[in-house]
Design a protein around this motif. Structure first.
Motif, PDB file in Angstrom:
ATOM      1  N   SER A 281     -10.369   0.832   1.803  1.00  0.00           N
ATOM      2  CA  SER A 281      -9.034   1.106   0.808  1.00  0.00           C
ATOM      3  C   SER A 281      -7.973   2.108   1.454  1.00  0.00           C
TER       4      SER A 281
ATOM      5  N   SER B  43      -5.592   3.043  -0.684  1.00  0.00           N
ATOM      6  CA  SER B  43      -4.722   3.826  -1.911  1.00  0.00           C
ATOM      7  C   SER B  43      -5.748   3.808  -3.060  1.00  0.00           C
ATOM      8  N   ASN B  44      -5.534   5.059  -3.546  1.00  0.00           N
ATOM      9  CA  ASN B  44      -6.255   5.521  -4.519  1.00  0.00           C
ATOM     10  C   ASN B  44      -6.106   4.829  -5.811  1.00  0.00           C
TER      11      ASN B  44
ATOM     12  N   SER C 198      -6.126   1.413  -5.833  1.00  0.00           N
ATOM     13  CA  SER C 198      -6.999   0.244  -6.108  1.00  0.00           C
ATOM     14  C   SER C 198      -8.290   0.750  -6.733  1.00  0.00           C
TER      15      SER C 198
ATOM     16  N   GLY D 218      -4.030  -1.391  -1.629  1.00  0.00           N
ATOM     17  CA  GLY D 218      -5.051  -0.645  -1.116  1.00  0.00           C
ATOM     18  C   GLY D 218      -5.855  -1.664   0.018  1.00  0.00           C
TER      19      GLY D 218
ATOM     20  N   ASP E 219       0.986  -1.206  -0.099  1.00  0.00           N
ATOM     21  CA  ASP E 219      -0.083   0.084   0.033  1.00  0.00           C
ATOM     22  C   ASP E 219       0.759   1.408   0.112  1.00  0.00           C
TER      23      ASP E 219
ATOM     24  N   SER F 206      -9.030   5.828  -1.699  1.00  0.00           N
ATOM     25  CA  SER F 206      -8.333   5.614  -0.190  1.00  0.00           C
ATOM     26  C   SER F 206      -9.517   6.187   0.467  1.00  0.00           C
TER      27      SER F 206
END
Length: 378
Positions: free
Chosen positions: A326, A328-329, A331, A276, A108, A335
């Motif tokens: 999440s 992480s963007n 994924s 994520g 991540d 996020s």
């Protein structure tokens, strides 16, 4: 274990495995030290379409290796185009093989200062020659290189996993806890513990298992599984720049289960497998490529066994659903977004990827049912 790095400028064994089983003994890590050699990429001669970039490595002899992949400096950069390789074994050259342009299993956040972008690695077996071509319709990322990984000396895979070690069962009781399957521990597949970053990261309870395929190809024998895992470990640390092997567990085509990332098979070890959603989950990777074609039944059974046991430690129904947030963007979900997953999900459920391949993804409902049966829910 040796890894040979090729810079791209321009944009079965006699040792028995140590199992987590009563009476088992550890074997030493691979004795061969890591070794790196660097070869420069050159522009390749010949016709090309307008606007394409064609770089590569002419066919040449190398020192021995069994796995290869391509990596580049910026882990956030994409590789626009294709990477193809040919390899030489026993004096004969293979046909061209295409590497997946992006290794989609990842942490991540960067785990070391040396994090890199990379293709999925490819297992090619003992080889002593290589040829590479990289074709793209735009600027290629800086620092491109080919890593040729020699797994070194170490144990090979056993014929079957062993029974669980009773001491590992001393955990808080949970409803519907499945039997613990035999697991080949890191010493058993010859992990060089000096390679990984010291220490461990843990998360909350494991509530989901994300199923992957390693996309390394299917041309391996089960007696080579330990070598393949040592090579993936080397690639994840030296090529990707991760702290350790990314997956929590790996399962070969014979159904043998291997410990992946260090920290304890019964612990909630933070992996680097599902961008994520590495928190609160475990990554289980099938050794092989399952875009099409049947998945061996033994491998499916092995995935069901480890999923049933791991989820059962906290009473999670293998056929149930769970909510993860999440981180992480990158994924499928921004996020901070909460999403509900099947307790046994595929990598593609959380990330825009083909992983674990159409063939294996289609087997997930059966894996869930088998895992629930092992938990005593069916």
């Amino acid at each position: 274990m040796r890894i040979h790095q090729v810079s791209l400028f321009g944009a079965a064994c006699a040792l028995a495995l140590s199992l987590t089983a009563a009476g088992s003994t550890a074997v030493p890590a691979a004795s061969a030290p890591a070794r790196t050699s660097t070869l420069a990429l050159v522009p390749l001669a010949g016709p090309r379409a307008a606007g394409t970039v064609l770089l590569g490595l002419p066919a040449r002899a190398t020192t021995g290796y069994s796995l290869l992949g391509v990596s580049w400096d910026d882990p956030a950069a994409e590789l626009p185009g294709t990477v193809q390789v040919r390899t030489r074994s026993a004096g004969r050259w293979s046909g061209w093989q295409q590497l997946a342009a992006d290794s989609e299993d990842r942490p991540d956040r960067p785990e070391t200062s040396g994090a890199r972008g990379a293709t999925a690695p490819r297992w090619v077996g003992p080889s002593d020659g290589v040829q590479v071509r990289v074709v793209g319709d735009g600027p290629l990322p800086a620092g491109l290189r080919v890593d040729l990984v020699d797994p070194g000396d170490g144990p090979s895979a056993p014929a079957a996993p062993a029974a669980a070690e009773p001491a590992e069962r001393a955990l808080p009781a949970a409803a519907h806890q499945a039997p613990r399957p035999g697991i080949v521990v890191r010493a058993g597949w010859g992990a060089d513990e000096s390679l990984r970053r010291p220490g461990f990261d843990y998360t909350g309870d494991v509530r989901a298992v994300f199923v992957h395929h390693t996309d390394t190809g299917n041309d391996y024998r089960c007696s080579d599984s330990a070598k393949l895992i040592r090579s993936i470990y080397q690639y994840h640390v030296r090529s990707n720049g991760w702290r350790d092997l990314g997956y929590n567990f790996l399962v070969d085509r014979c159904g043998i289960i291997f410990e992946g990332r260090a920290g304890g098979v019964a612990r909630s070890v933070l992996g680097a497998h599902t961008l994520g959603f590495n928190t609160g989950s475990a990554g289980v990777a099938a050794l092989g490529t399952y875009v099409s074609g049947p998945v061996p039944q033994a491998q499916l059974d092995g995935i069901a066994k480890i999923a049933a046991w791991k989820l059962g430690l906290t009473g999670q129904d293998a056929t149930g659903r769970t909510m993860l947030t999440s981180a992480s963007n990158g994924s499928r979900y921004p996020s901070g977004t909460a999403h509900t997953f099947d307790a046994v999900s595929g990598h593609r459920d959380a990330f825009d990827t083909e992983c674990p391949g159409n063939a294996l993804f289609a087997e997930l409902p059966a894996i869930r049912e088998r895992a629930a049966h092992l938990q005593g829910r069916r």
